[in-house]
Design a protein around this motif. Structure first.
Motif, short mmCIF file in Angstrom:
data_model
loop_
_atom_site.label_atom_id
_atom_site.label_comp_id
_atom_site.label_asym_id
_atom_site.label_seq_id
_atom_site.Cartn_x
_atom_site.Cartn_y
_atom_site.Cartn_z
N PRO A 1 0.80 -1.48 -0.21
CA PRO A 1 0.11 -0.18 -0.08
C PRO A 1 0.77 1.28 -0.06
O PRO A 1 0.27 2.33 0.13
N THR A 2 2.03 1.16 -0.04
CA THR A 2 3.09 2.26 0.04
C THR A 2 3.78 2.65 -1.25
O THR A 2 4.05 1.54 -2.07
N THR A 3 4.42 3.86 -1.25
CA THR A 3 5.57 3.99 -2.22
C THR A 3 6.80 4.58 -1.61
O THR A 3 6.89 5.27 -0.52
N SER A 4 7.88 4.07 -1.97
CA SER A 4 9.12 4.77 -1.88
C SER A 4 9.72 4.40 -0.56
O SER A 4 10.69 5.04 -0.03
N LEU A 5 9.32 3.19 0.24
CA LEU A 5 9.96 2.87 1.58
C LEU A 5 11.29 2.18 1.04
O LEU A 5 11.22 1.52 0.00
N PRO A 6 12.49 2.64 1.38
CA PRO A 6 13.91 2.31 0.78
C PRO A 6 14.08 0.93 1.11
O PRO A 6 13.96 0.36 2.15
N GLY B 1 11.80 -1.59 2.75
CA GLY B 1 11.10 -1.62 1.54
C GLY B 1 9.60 -1.61 1.95
O GLY B 1 9.38 -1.28 2.98
N ASN B 2 8.84 -1.29 0.99
CA ASN B 2 7.43 -0.93 1.07
C ASN B 2 6.87 -2.24 1.80
O ASN B 2 7.12 -3.26 2.07
N PHE B 3 5.81 -1.67 2.62
CA PHE B 3 5.00 -2.32 3.70
C PHE B 3 3.67 -2.11 3.99
O PHE B 3 3.11 -1.09 3.79
N PRO B 4 2.97 -3.08 4.49
CA PRO B 4 3.42 -4.59 4.14
C PRO B 4 3.42 -5.23 2.92
O PRO B 4 2.86 -4.62 2.00
N GLN B 5 4.17 -6.25 2.54
CA GLN B 5 4.49 -6.65 1.29
C GLN B 5 3.95 -8.00 0.90
O GLN B 5 3.92 -8.93 1.57
#
Length: 602
Positions: free
Chosen positions: A248-253, A571-575
């Motif tokens: 549900p996210t973008t650009s978590l590294p 990274g993006n969360f949760p995957q």
């Protein structure tokens, strides 16, 4: 503000969008009314200019517990303030049809036991990727309204009057729990939902989730994690179309402070098909059929080519772009919208999709004519292009290659299509062609994909590098499970790609042509557990799974990667791919474990 660790967030959702709730009771990420819309609360990667929604006790003490309310999607956070217990319940309402509810209903309920407690609320909505404040007004029903273009938010409460962008404090008492309701609607009138109506809707929704989970994973090891993973996969499925988002996210590294920051709020047919396989394993066939319907719609625009990634509506993505002025999570820039992988040719996706279709057909469902024509068209395409190089599963942004995993999945696509065709009495000529291409591909993989010196199937033809995706080899029935080649490949990958303990790198670090580094890739570790179980090394598989179970956050959620040194989620969360891989690994482990020997975690 001190950044919240990625793995500390809790997920709530309504199968159309989702929100991430920090341990202090702040919603730092929520896009409305869809996963792929701009966030109204985007502080997670957009900084303080991007908005948030804080609620909880005034004390800065961490919570004493965080949990889901049983087998539901409600996150319950509990603090201790002196002798008083303060409880925050966060929910979104999934089932809104037939109840005159708007598309998005976010309910936040704060209560206390044992005495009064000072509480605070701060609502800071922002709109669009320009992070603009909205025009606000107060309705004649007392609701606070925010408008921006065609989007309107409405906020109601039975507690203190909310002042936008201003922290408001009040005294919370045991006899008067306070509920805040935020609703969102696009291109329609604002629908005012009083707190008591939202509370009743949440109770009804929780009953629905509990019923959905009944008997879901009673006969598999690690059943608590499996149920939470299946529920998470359901929350990440966009119910209007049946398309699952990768996250549900973008650009978590993938590396703190790095540039490997991608937008995952879209549907990868590969990841979606793996999730469908997980649902099929546990009898959730309706979800599989919904996915196939979405795929049928999506491929109409691509003429039997399967795009690597699609929008929630099955359309091609816009170009990837970077957001100017967005600081990123802990300085990890750029922040991206869209995904450049949409233009890549990825051969492996066909195999996953065909395997999902075969799982549906094998369960007794007859694929209708239009669905079969789509499946057959995709298979014809694989038969024509499998000799060409592709971008591979990991979306390296370099030159295409003959990736062994991609070839294995192309073989799987042809094999499963042949099996489906045999149940339908399809054209013999077509079946013969598919069978011939499947056998030719198998011969090529065995001769060019295996390195005798390494004793392993490699990452690509002619290469000595290894690829953790090849761990799926024993699951595909490409070779017998007791094949020495299979066992030696698993051992070689486990040794050379190890990141410590159960963790694995996708491929050897520093070989993908991108700047910076990344963490250990969690789906690969679950594939390792699944592979070991499949070849009969059950004790090793159980040990790997037990270690991975200990890496889940307190709510049973996983990101895409883990930092091997700090143990932090990255990274993006949760995957979705991590959770789907967990489910399938647990299922395989259960099948390989004698009855009564299952392992359960609390």
């Amino acid at each position: 503000m001190n950044p919240v660790p990625i793995g500390a967030y809790g997920l709530i959702g309504d199968t159309r969008t989702a929100a991430l709730v920090a341990p202090d009771g702040t919603i730092d990420w929520c896009c409305v009314p869809r996963f792929d819309d701009a966030p109204v609360f985007g502080r997670l990667v957009g900084g303080r200019e991007a908005g948030w929604f804080a609620l909880g006790p005034v004390t800065g003490e961490p919570p004493v517990s965080r949990r889901y309310n049983g087998e539901t999607a409600t996150v319950v956070t509990t603090w201790r303030v002196g002798s008083t217990e303060v409880v925050l319940e966060d929910s979104m309402v999934a089932e809104v049809t037939g109840h005159l509810l708007p598309t998005t209903v976010l309910r936040r309920r704060l209560s206390c036991r044992g005495g009064d407690a000072p509480a605070r609320v701060q609502l800071v909505p922002r709109f669009g990727y320009e992070r603009a404040p909205a025009r606000r007004a107060v309705s004649r029903h007392g609701a606070l309204l925010f408008e921006h273009g065609s989007l309107v938010l409405a906020v109601t409460t039975n507690g203190p009057r909310v002042e936008p962008d201003t922290e408001v404090e009040w005294t919370l008492t045991p006899d008067r729990p306070v509920t805040f309701v935020l609703t969102a609607e696009r291109a329609g009138p604002a629908i005012i939902v009083p707190p008591h109506v939202a509370n009743a809707a949440v109770v009804r929704d929780e009953r629905g989730w509990t019923k959905w989970c009944e008997g879901l994973a009673a006969d598999v090891p690690f059943s608590d994690l499996v149920i939470r993973s299946l529920l998470t996969l359901q929350l990440l499925t966009y119910s209007p179309s049946g398309a699952p988002v990768a996250a549900p996210t973008t650009s978590l590294p993938e590396e703190l402070g790095g540039s490997r920051n991608w937008d995952y709020r879209y549907a990868w047919p590969r990841d979606a098909a793996i999730g469908i396989g997980a649902f099929m394993d546990f009898g959730r066939e309706r979800d599989a059929l919904a996915f196939l319907a979405w795929l049928l719609h999506a491929t109409r625009l691509s003429r039997h080519r399967l795009p690597a990634v699609l929008t929630l509506d099955g359309r091609h993505l816009r170009h990837e772009r970077e957001l100017s002025g967005w600081p990123g999570y802990r300085g990890s820039r750029p922040v991206r919208v869209g995904n450049g992988a949409s233009t890549q040719h990825q051969l492996d996706g066909y195999g996953w999709v065909m395997d999902a279709a075969w799982a549906v057909a094998r369960s007794g469902h007859v694929l209708n004519g239009e669905t079969w024509r789509t499946i057959a068209g995709l298979t014809d395409h694989v038969a024509s292009v499998w000799r060409q190089p592709d971008a591979g599963i990991w979306e390296r942004r370099g030159a295409p290659a003959h990736h062994v995993h991609s070839k294995l999945m192309a073989w799987l696509a042809l094999d499963r299509a042949v099996r489906i065709a045999e149940t339908r009495g399809s054209s013999r000529r077509r079946q013969r062609r598919w069978s011939a291409e499947r056998d030719a591909l198998a011969g090529q993989i065995r001769s060019e994909g295996f390195d005798e010196g390494l004793g392993a199937y490699t990452g690509a033809y002619g290469s000595t590098e290894l690829d953790a995706a090849v761990l799926l080899l024993p699951v595909l029935d490409f070779e017998p499970a007791d094949s020495p080649r299979v066992a030696s490949t698993i051992d070689a990958i486990r040794e050379r790609l190890s990141a410590g303990g159960p963790l694995l790198h996708r491929y050897e670090p520093g070989t993908d042509g991108l700047d910076g580094g990344e963490g250990a890739f969690l789906p690969c570790s679950f594939w390792l557990a699944q592979a070991l179980a499949r070849i009969g090394r059950v004790d090793e598989a159980t040990a790997v799974f037990e270690q991975l179970a200990g890496l889940a956050n307190p709510l049973g959620l996983y990101a895409e990667e883990i930092d091997p040194v700090s143990g932090q989620h990255l990274g993006n969360f949760p995957q979705a791919l991590t959770h789907a891989s967990l489910v399938q690994a647990a299922r395989t482990l259960g099948e390989a474990t004698s009855e009564g020997d299952y392992v359960h975690v609390a």
